[in-house]
Design a protein around this motif. Structure first.
Motif, PDB file in Angstrom:
ATOM      1  N   MET A   1     -40.575  66.862 -63.998  1.00 19.34           N
ATOM      2  CA  MET A   1     -41.618  67.599 -64.685  1.00 19.34           C
ATOM      3  C   MET A   1     -41.371  67.570 -66.197  1.00 19.34           C
ATOM      4  N   SER A   2     -42.415  67.510 -66.910  1.00 20.42           N
ATOM      5  CA  SER A   2     -42.329  67.445 -68.360  1.00 20.42           C
ATOM      6  C   SER A   2     -41.955  68.798 -68.948  1.00 20.42           C
ATOM      7  N   ALA A   3     -41.110  68.800 -69.944  1.00 22.83           N
ATOM      8  CA  ALA A   3     -40.721  70.032 -70.620  1.00 22.83           C
ATOM      9  C   ALA A   3     -41.872  70.613 -71.428  1.00 22.83           C
ATOM     10  N   ALA A   4     -42.929  69.832 -71.647  1.00 19.24           N
ATOM     11  CA  ALA A   4     -44.078  70.312 -72.415  1.00 19.24           C
ATOM     12  C   ALA A   4     -44.904  71.318 -71.633  1.00 19.24           C
ATOM     13  N   PHE A   5     -44.675  71.420 -70.334  1.00 19.61           N
ATOM     14  CA  PHE A   5     -45.454  72.323 -69.492  1.00 19.61           C
ATOM     15  C   PHE A   5     -44.543  73.359 -68.860  1.00 19.61           C
ATOM     16  N   PRO A   6     -45.082  74.561 -68.574  1.00 18.19           N
ATOM     17  CA  PRO A   6     -44.260  75.559 -67.881  1.00 18.19           C
ATOM     18  C   PRO A   6     -44.000  75.132 -66.443  1.00 18.19           C
ATOM     19  N   ASP A   7     -42.891  75.612 -65.891  1.00 22.16           N
ATOM     20  CA  ASP A   7     -42.531  75.291 -64.514  1.00 22.16           C
ATOM     21  C   ASP A   7     -43.576  75.826 -63.553  1.00 22.16           C
ATOM     22  N   PHE A   8     -43.681  75.167 -62.407  1.00 22.49           N
ATOM     23  CA  PHE A   8     -44.530  75.661 -61.341  1.00 22.49           C
ATOM     24  C   PHE A   8     -43.814  76.807 -60.648  1.00 22.49           C
ATOM     25  N   ARG A   9     -44.588  77.757 -60.173  1.00 21.70           N
ATOM     26  CA  ARG A   9     -44.054  78.856 -59.373  1.00 21.70           C
ATOM     27  C   ARG A   9     -44.510  78.609 -57.949  1.00 21.70           C
ATOM     28  N   LEU A  10     -43.656  77.993 -57.167  1.00 21.44           N
ATOM     29  CA  LEU A  10     -44.015  77.600 -55.807  1.00 21.44           C
ATOM     30  C   LEU A  10     -43.545  78.653 -54.822  1.00 21.44           C
ATOM     31  N   GLY A  11     -44.349  78.857 -53.810  1.00 19.48           N
ATOM     32  CA  GLY A  11     -43.987  79.787 -52.746  1.00 19.48           C
ATOM     33  C   GLY A  11     -44.183  79.116 -51.407  1.00 19.48           C
ATOM     34  N   ALA A  12     -44.030  79.880 -50.352  1.00 21.16           N
ATOM     35  CA  ALA A  12     -44.140  79.336 -49.005  1.00 21.16           C
ATOM     36  C   ALA A  12     -45.582  79.231 -48.524  1.00 21.16           C
ATOM     37  N   VAL A  13     -46.508  79.876 -49.213  1.00 19.52           N
ATOM     38  CA  VAL A  13     -47.916  79.867 -48.803  1.00 19.52           C
ATOM     39  C   VAL A  13     -48.708  79.048 -49.813  1.00 19.52           C
ATOM     40  N   LEU A  14     -49.296  77.970 -49.343  1.00 20.51           N
ATOM     41  CA  LEU A  14     -49.986  77.023 -50.211  1.00 20.51           C
ATOM     42  C   LEU A  14     -51.085  77.687 -51.045  1.00 20.51           C
ATOM     43  N   ALA A  15     -51.945  78.456 -50.416  1.00 23.71           N
ATOM     44  CA  ALA A  15     -53.102  79.032 -51.112  1.00 23.71           C
ATOM     45  C   ALA A  15     -52.684  79.979 -52.236  1.00 23.71           C
ATOM     46  N   THR A  16     -51.740  80.881 -51.959  1.00 24.99           N
ATOM     47  CA  THR A  16     -51.337  81.814 -53.015  1.00 24.99           C
ATOM     48  C   THR A  16     -50.466  81.133 -54.061  1.00 24.99           C
ATOM     49  N   SER A  17     -49.716  80.105 -53.673  1.00 29.78           N
ATOM     50  CA  SER A  17     -48.976  79.328 -54.675  1.00 29.78           C
ATOM     51  C   SER A  17     -49.958  78.649 -55.630  1.00 29.78           C
ATOM     52  N   PHE A  18     -51.065  78.179 -55.078  1.00 28.03           N
ATOM     53  CA  PHE A  18     -52.076  77.527 -55.914  1.00 28.03           C
ATOM     54  C   PHE A  18     -52.670  78.508 -56.914  1.00 28.03           C
ATOM     55  N   THR A  19     -52.923  79.746 -56.505  1.00 30.81           N
ATOM     56  CA  THR A  19     -53.457  80.721 -57.464  1.00 30.81           C
ATOM     57  C   THR A  19     -52.433  81.022 -58.551  1.00 30.81           C
ATOM     58  N   GLY A  20     -51.151  80.805 -58.250  1.00 26.83           N
ATOM     59  CA  GLY A  20     -50.086  81.020 -59.223  1.00 26.83           C
ATOM     60  C   GLY A  20     -50.023  79.955 -60.305  1.00 26.83           C
ATOM     61  N   THR A  21     -50.911  78.962 -60.253  1.00 21.50           N
ATOM     62  CA  THR A  21     -50.939  77.976 -61.336  1.00 21.50           C
ATOM     63  C   THR A  21     -51.577  78.567 -62.588  1.00 21.50           C
ATOM     64  N   LEU A  22     -52.121  79.770 -62.487  1.00 25.76           N
ATOM     65  CA  LEU A  22     -52.515  80.570 -63.650  1.00 25.76           C
ATOM     66  C   LEU A  22     -51.851  81.919 -63.456  1.00 25.76           C
ATOM     67  N   SER A  23     -50.881  82.217 -64.292  1.00 24.76           N
ATOM     68  CA  SER A  23     -50.149  83.473 -64.132  1.00 24.76           C
ATOM     69  C   SER A  23     -50.333  84.353 -65.362  1.00 24.76           C
ATOM     70  N   GLU A  24     -49.848  85.570 -65.216  1.00 24.38           N
ATOM     71  CA  GLU A  24     -49.984  86.579 -66.272  1.00 24.38           C
ATOM     72  C   GLU A  24     -51.451  86.724 -66.679  1.00 24.38           C
ATOM     73  N   ARG A  25     -52.311  86.836 -65.698  1.00 22.65           N
ATOM     74  CA  ARG A  25     -53.762  86.889 -65.911  1.00 22.65           C
ATOM     75  C   ARG A  25     -54.189  88.075 -66.770  1.00 22.65           C
ATOM     76  N   HIS A  26     -53.390  89.137 -66.808  1.00 21.15           N
ATOM     77  CA  HIS A  26     -53.761  90.343 -67.554  1.00 21.15           C
ATOM     78  C   HIS A  26     -52.851  90.558 -68.761  1.00 21.15           C
ATOM     79  N   GLY A  27     -52.229  89.495 -69.198  1.00 15.60           N
ATOM     80  CA  GLY A  27     -51.377  89.525 -70.381  1.00 15.60           C
ATOM     81  C   GLY A  27     -51.655  88.243 -71.138  1.00 15.60           C
ATOM     82  N   GLY A  28     -50.627  87.587 -71.598  1.00 19.83           N
ATOM     83  CA  GLY A  28     -50.774  86.277 -72.225  1.00 19.83           C
ATOM     84  C   GLY A  28     -50.770  85.228 -71.126  1.00 19.83           C
ATOM     85  N   SER A  29     -51.941  84.876 -70.602  1.00 23.48           N
ATOM     86  CA  SER A  29     -52.009  84.004 -69.426  1.00 23.48           C
ATOM     87  C   SER A  29     -51.304  82.670 -69.669  1.00 23.48           C
TER      88      SER A  29
END
Length: 190
Positions: A1-29
């Motif tokens: 993975m490129s250092a230019a991008f933030p790390d992925f936050r992967l979990g055991a559930v595909l659908a909710t891991s996918f929603t985690g590709t946008l995090s901190e939705r109520h702060g500095g996303s």
């Protein structure tokens, strides 16, 4: 993975891991799939490798991500599912043509058609979301207790009382803030 991008936050559930590709939705996303290539990277690490991704496919993926997030949030709060989110999830699910295949090691893998790989991958993610939101799995949808995150996650803990989407990020951040507040409070007392 490129250092230019933030790390992925992967979990055991595909659908909710996918929603985690946008995090901190109520702060500095934090957008973890800002480019088509980055979406292809996420799909690859999630077992849905594709040859490439176009900007239009990235738009479809983001639309699906937000629909899953909206529906999962409503489900976690025991509210009515947004009709527009349900429509998007269902559209992506029926358009995918991925096939589940069994490997020699006894594991399930997804076979994506080369011409429609991204759409097939989105179909797998949408179908996973249907199962999670419909309650087909042992666990419960919950929302992260971090006020800046509020990500939907799937809690499979024994007691079903997990508070954080990810203990290594949101959980540690909240525990650190609480520790520092307690420390400041104890040094301010005479």
């Amino acid at each position: 993975m490129s250092a230019a991008f933030p790390d992925f936050r992967l979990g055991a559930v595909l659908a909710t891991s996918f929603t985690g590709t946008l995090s901190e939705r109520h702060g500095g996303s934090v957008e973890r799939i800002p480019t088509p290539g980055r979406l292809a990277d996420w799909l690859a690490v999630s077992g849905l490798a594709v040859d490439g991704c176009t900007p239009a496919q990235l738009d479809l993926a983001r639309e699906l991500r937000e629909a899953i997030h909206a529906a999962a949030t409503a489900a976690a709060l025991e509210q009515a599912l947004p009709a527009s989110a349900v429509r998007v999830i269902n559209e992506r699910s029926v358009r995918g043509r991925a096939a589940a295949i069994l490997t020699a090691e006894g594991e399930r893998r997804w076979q994506l058609h080369p011409a429609t790989g991204v759409e097939d991958a989105l179909g797998v993610i949408a179908a996973d979301a249907v199962g999670v939101i419909a309650g087909d799995r042992d666990g419960r949808l919950a929302l992260c207790a971090s006020p800046t995150c509020l990500a939907a996650f799937f809690d499979t803990s024994r007691s079903r009382t997990r508070r954080w989407c990810d203990m290594n990020t949101c959980g540690n951040r909240q525990k650190k803030a609480r520790f520092q507040a307690n420390r400041r409070g104890s040094t301010a007392a005479p």
